[in-house]
Design a protein around this motif. Structure first.
Motif, PDB file in Angstrom:
ATOM      1  N   TYR A 160       0.836  -1.194   0.000  1.00  0.00           N
ATOM      2  CA  TYR A 160       0.000   0.000   0.000  1.00  0.00           C
ATOM      3  C   TYR A 160       0.876   1.252   0.000  1.00  0.00           C
ATOM      4  O   TYR A 160       1.906   1.290   0.685  1.00  0.00           O
ATOM      5  CB  TYR A 160      -0.899   0.054   1.243  1.00  0.00           C
ATOM      6  CG  TYR A 160      -2.132  -0.804   1.108  1.00  0.00           C
ATOM      7  CD1 TYR A 160      -2.051  -2.175   1.291  1.00  0.00           C
ATOM      8  CD2 TYR A 160      -3.364  -0.249   0.791  1.00  0.00           C
ATOM      9  CE1 TYR A 160      -3.184  -2.968   1.154  1.00  0.00           C
ATOM     10  CE2 TYR A 160      -4.497  -1.037   0.659  1.00  0.00           C
ATOM     11  CZ  TYR A 160      -4.398  -2.396   0.841  1.00  0.00           C
ATOM     12  OH  TYR A 160      -5.510  -3.179   0.701  1.00  0.00           O
TER      13      TYR A 160
ATOM     14  N   LYS B   5      -3.890   5.078   0.126  1.00  0.00           N
ATOM     15  CA  LYS B   5      -5.027   4.197  -0.153  1.00  0.00           C
ATOM     16  C   LYS B   5      -4.788   3.322  -1.388  1.00  0.00           C
ATOM     17  O   LYS B   5      -5.585   2.436  -1.684  1.00  0.00           O
ATOM     18  CB  LYS B   5      -6.289   5.042  -0.372  1.00  0.00           C
ATOM     19  CG  LYS B   5      -6.787   5.743   0.906  1.00  0.00           C
ATOM     20  CD  LYS B   5      -7.834   6.810   0.599  1.00  0.00           C
ATOM     21  CE  LYS B   5      -9.170   6.214   0.217  1.00  0.00           C
ATOM     22  NZ  LYS B   5     -10.151   7.282  -0.166  1.00  0.00           N
ATOM     23  N   GLY B   6      -3.721   3.620  -2.118  1.00  0.00           N
ATOM     24  CA  GLY B   6      -3.425   2.848  -3.320  1.00  0.00           C
ATOM     25  C   GLY B   6      -2.711   1.556  -2.991  1.00  0.00           C
ATOM     26  O   GLY B   6      -2.033   1.451  -1.966  1.00  0.00           O
ATOM     27  N   VAL B   7      -2.854   0.570  -3.853  1.00  0.00           N
ATOM     28  CA  VAL B   7      -2.180  -0.713  -3.622  1.00  0.00           C
ATOM     29  C   VAL B   7      -1.599  -1.235  -4.919  1.00  0.00           C
ATOM     30  O   VAL B   7      -2.175  -1.042  -5.990  1.00  0.00           O
ATOM     31  CB  VAL B   7      -3.141  -1.745  -2.970  1.00  0.00           C
ATOM     32  CG1 VAL B   7      -4.287  -2.140  -3.876  1.00  0.00           C
ATOM     33  CG2 VAL B   7      -2.389  -2.989  -2.492  1.00  0.00           C
TER      34      VAL B   7
ATOM     35  N   PHE C 234      -5.512 -11.585  -2.248  1.00  0.00           N
ATOM     36  CA  PHE C 234      -6.703 -11.190  -2.994  1.00  0.00           C
ATOM     37  C   PHE C 234      -7.134  -9.799  -2.527  1.00  0.00           C
ATOM     38  O   PHE C 234      -6.972  -9.466  -1.357  1.00  0.00           O
ATOM     39  CB  PHE C 234      -7.834 -12.194  -2.744  1.00  0.00           C
ATOM     40  CG  PHE C 234      -7.453 -13.603  -3.107  1.00  0.00           C
ATOM     41  CD1 PHE C 234      -7.376 -13.993  -4.437  1.00  0.00           C
ATOM     42  CD2 PHE C 234      -7.147 -14.539  -2.124  1.00  0.00           C
ATOM     43  CE1 PHE C 234      -7.006 -15.289  -4.784  1.00  0.00           C
ATOM     44  CE2 PHE C 234      -6.769 -15.837  -2.461  1.00  0.00           C
ATOM     45  CZ  PHE C 234      -6.702 -16.218  -3.789  1.00  0.00           C
ATOM     46  N   THR C 235      -7.682  -9.020  -3.460  1.00  0.00           N
ATOM     47  CA  THR C 235      -8.095  -7.651  -3.135  1.00  0.00           C
ATOM     48  C   THR C 235      -9.522  -7.395  -3.621  1.00  0.00           C
ATOM     49  O   THR C 235      -9.890  -7.853  -4.703  1.00  0.00           O
ATOM     50  CB  THR C 235      -7.121  -6.635  -3.775  1.00  0.00           C
ATOM     51  OG1 THR C 235      -5.817  -6.845  -3.219  1.00  0.00           O
ATOM     52  CG2 THR C 235      -7.535  -5.197  -3.496  1.00  0.00           C
ATOM     53  N   ARG C 236     -10.287  -6.688  -2.805  1.00  0.00           N
ATOM     54  CA  ARG C 236     -11.608  -6.188  -3.213  1.00  0.00           C
ATOM     55  C   ARG C 236     -11.754  -4.759  -2.715  1.00  0.00           C
ATOM     56  O   ARG C 236     -11.127  -4.379  -1.739  1.00  0.00           O
ATOM     57  CB  ARG C 236     -12.740  -7.029  -2.595  1.00  0.00           C
ATOM     58  CG  ARG C 236     -12.810  -8.478  -3.049  1.00  0.00           C
ATOM     59  CD  ARG C 236     -13.264  -8.614  -4.494  1.00  0.00           C
ATOM     60  NE  ARG C 236     -13.472 -10.002  -4.867  1.00  0.00           N
ATOM     61  CZ  ARG C 236     -12.497 -10.835  -5.278  1.00  0.00           C
ATOM     62  NH1 ARG C 236     -11.248 -10.422  -5.358  1.00  0.00           N
ATOM     63  NH2 ARG C 236     -12.795 -12.082  -5.599  1.00  0.00           N
ATOM     64  N   GLU C 237     -12.622  -3.999  -3.389  1.00  0.00           N
ATOM     65  CA  GLU C 237     -12.908  -2.627  -2.947  1.00  0.00           C
ATOM     66  C   GLU C 237     -14.215  -2.599  -2.167  1.00  0.00           C
ATOM     67  O   GLU C 237     -15.207  -3.203  -2.570  1.00  0.00           O
ATOM     68  CB  GLU C 237     -12.989  -1.701  -4.188  1.00  0.00           C
ATOM     69  CG  GLU C 237     -13.422  -0.269  -3.885  1.00  0.00           C
ATOM     70  CD  GLU C 237     -14.925  -0.061  -3.978  1.00  0.00           C
ATOM     71  OE1 GLU C 237     -15.499   0.587  -3.078  1.00  0.00           O
ATOM     72  OE2 GLU C 237     -15.535  -0.554  -4.938  1.00  0.00           O
TER      73      GLU C 237
ATOM     74  N   GLY D   7     -14.873   2.553  -0.932  1.00  0.00           N
ATOM     75  CA  GLY D   7     -13.800   3.377  -1.492  1.00  0.00           C
ATOM     76  C   GLY D   7     -12.432   3.082  -0.907  1.00  0.00           C
ATOM     77  O   GLY D   7     -11.545   3.937  -0.915  1.00  0.00           O
ATOM     78  N   ARG D   8     -12.236   1.859  -0.410  1.00  0.00           N
ATOM     79  CA  ARG D   8     -10.904   1.418   0.033  1.00  0.00           C
ATOM     80  C   ARG D   8     -10.643   0.021  -0.514  1.00  0.00           C
ATOM     81  O   ARG D   8     -11.574  -0.764  -0.684  1.00  0.00           O
ATOM     82  CB  ARG D   8     -10.820   1.338   1.560  1.00  0.00           C
ATOM     83  CG  ARG D   8     -10.845   2.680   2.247  1.00  0.00           C
ATOM     84  CD  ARG D   8     -10.382   2.550   3.682  1.00  0.00           C
ATOM     85  NE  ARG D   8      -8.947   2.589   3.787  1.00  0.00           N
ATOM     86  CZ  ARG D   8      -8.251   3.691   4.108  1.00  0.00           C
ATOM     87  NH1 ARG D   8      -8.859   4.804   4.366  1.00  0.00           N
ATOM     88  NH2 ARG D   8      -6.940   3.651   4.183  1.00  0.00           N
ATOM     89  N   TYR D   9      -9.367  -0.264  -0.752  1.00  0.00           N
ATOM     90  CA  TYR D   9      -8.991  -1.620  -1.161  1.00  0.00           C
ATOM     91  C   TYR D   9      -8.691  -2.457   0.079  1.00  0.00           C
ATOM     92  O   TYR D   9      -7.921  -2.037   0.939  1.00  0.00           O
ATOM     93  CB  TYR D   9      -7.744  -1.594  -2.051  1.00  0.00           C
ATOM     94  CG  TYR D   9      -7.947  -0.923  -3.376  1.00  0.00           C
ATOM     95  CD1 TYR D   9      -8.880  -1.389  -4.297  1.00  0.00           C
ATOM     96  CD2 TYR D   9      -7.194   0.199  -3.727  1.00  0.00           C
ATOM     97  CE1 TYR D   9      -9.060  -0.760  -5.520  1.00  0.00           C
ATOM     98  CE2 TYR D   9      -7.372   0.835  -4.953  1.00  0.00           C
ATOM     99  CZ  TYR D   9      -8.303   0.346  -5.849  1.00  0.00           C
ATOM    100  OH  TYR D   9      -8.481   0.966  -7.056  1.00  0.00           O
TER     101      TYR D   9
END
Lengths: 254, 254
Positions: free
Chosen positions: A41, A44-46, A94-97, A100-102
């Motif tokens: 991270y 807030k970006g990943v 694994f990533t999900r939003e 408005g956050r990952y």
């Protein structure tokens, strides 16, 4: 089984040293040959690097262990497949939003009867028990808080409770972060260490490398590293107990 | 403005050659210094490399242009920021999961009044017009098909219509893929080329590199490359017209 690695820090910190140890377990000092991944991270970006190749022979893993990507929250995983074939879609993290956050997650263990875990808004892409459990957690979170809650800490406390129910389905060691908080859950094996001033020298257990953290840090830095097995020989790691969970925020256990 | 690069192929193909040209435009032959990213699909899985550094001096970009990652669907972007500061959260491409598939998107252009675009299930993490437009498209798709439709082609046709409405807000050149289909939309600048047997030699316009595709391919390969500006000097690229949209599947325009 697999190996987990996480980091939570109050200043952007690179994870090269710890990752160097971990990647050796991906096919050389350990049997985890079935892919690996790491999510960094920045705010807030990943950014997530993944490879279905063993980490110890992956060009991408070599880059990640040499190139200091600075981050306040990291989740990494090396895989030894049990449920779900070796492929990119089954490679952690694994990533999900949501809101408005990952949200990024990795799991070590094996679950039975996982196909019955209810998922709603979040659907698995691959076929692992791990991703299904993640989609279950995120779907439950979305159901409990249809709108963004005022306190994300409360959301993580809710996830802690839900993780406890997953423990009934088997082995569930887990890391889950939104880039600010980092949640751990242990059913069999997970260790962590918080490093702060005065910093000392640490020696990796998997390769002949040591580092003098006092040269790399400022006195205000607080950095927690979480790993399946301790990565260093000469430091005291906290061994988590079955059913124990710990939330971190910017390096501090809370 | 920014530059887009996409690929759709019927066999896993690397994009090293095209990416080599593109990354030079990220701060050397072009002004797009504000980060870059590239997403590679392997089946339903996706791996995305991103960096807020200019691509021509990024270590990660060097790896991506040298290391042949084979994929049937690629979306890449180099950024010159207009809306939203330079940061990882604002770096394209963006990905969301819907119906158990990852959808990945990148945008070139600038939209006005984008803050009013309604989003529901999908929320932007960053502050760009581009990500908001993506969340709008995905939210509309989810609203139109609350359950996975039988035909994803129909879903892409729906997205084509919605993209047309975005054109009213400004410049909207776009790539959007689910790893099988790849949708393009052009309002100002977008070019594509489909390479198939007999393959020839191509020469990059941005660096002194050429490639003999006949040595790299089999006679059955069909590979479409989409880019803001043609990447090669000696081939005939199809120049898209304002308001033109084209859907590709495994390399073939459909």
């Amino acid at each position: 089984m697999c190996e987990l690695l996480g980091m939570s820090a109050n200043v952007p910190t690179d994870i090269c040293f710890s990752f160097k140890g971990l990647k050796e377990r991906g096919g050389r000092t350990g049997p985890h040959r079935d892919g690996w991944g790491v999510a960094f991270y920045e705010g807030k970006g990943v950014c997530t690097f993944k490879d279905a190749l063993p980490s110890y022979e992956s060009e991408i893993a070599r880059l990640v262990s040499d190139y200091p990507i600075k981050s306040c929250a990291v989740v990494a995983h090396i895989r030894q497949a049990n449920r779900g074939r070796v492929s990119l879609q089954n490679t952690h993290p694994f990533t999900r939003e949501l809101w408005g956050r990952y949200w990024t997650y990795a799991h070590n263990g094996q679950l039975h009867d996982y196909k019955d875990l209810p998922v709603a808004r979040f659907q698995p892409v691959g076929t692992t028990d791990s991703e299904r459990a993640f989609c279950y957690l995120m779907s439950e979170l979305d159901k409990r808080y249809p709108n963004k809650p005022r306190s994300r800490k409360a959301a993580f406390r809710f996830l802690q409770k839900k993780a406890k129910t997953l423990q009934q389905l088997g082995v569930f060691n887990m890391l889950l972060t939104d880039g600010e908080y980092l949640l751990t859950y242990c059913t069999t094996k997970l260790h962590w260490i918080t490093r702060r001033a005065p910093f000392g020298i640490a020696r990796l257990s998997d390769v002949d490398v040591d580092i003098d953290f006092s040269r790399e840090t400022t006195p205000k830095d607080v950095v927690t590293v979480i790993a399946t097995e301790p990565l260093t020989l000469n430091e005291q790691w906290h061994k988590m107990q079955p059913g124990e969970s710990q939330l971190f925020r910017y390096g501090e256990p809370i």
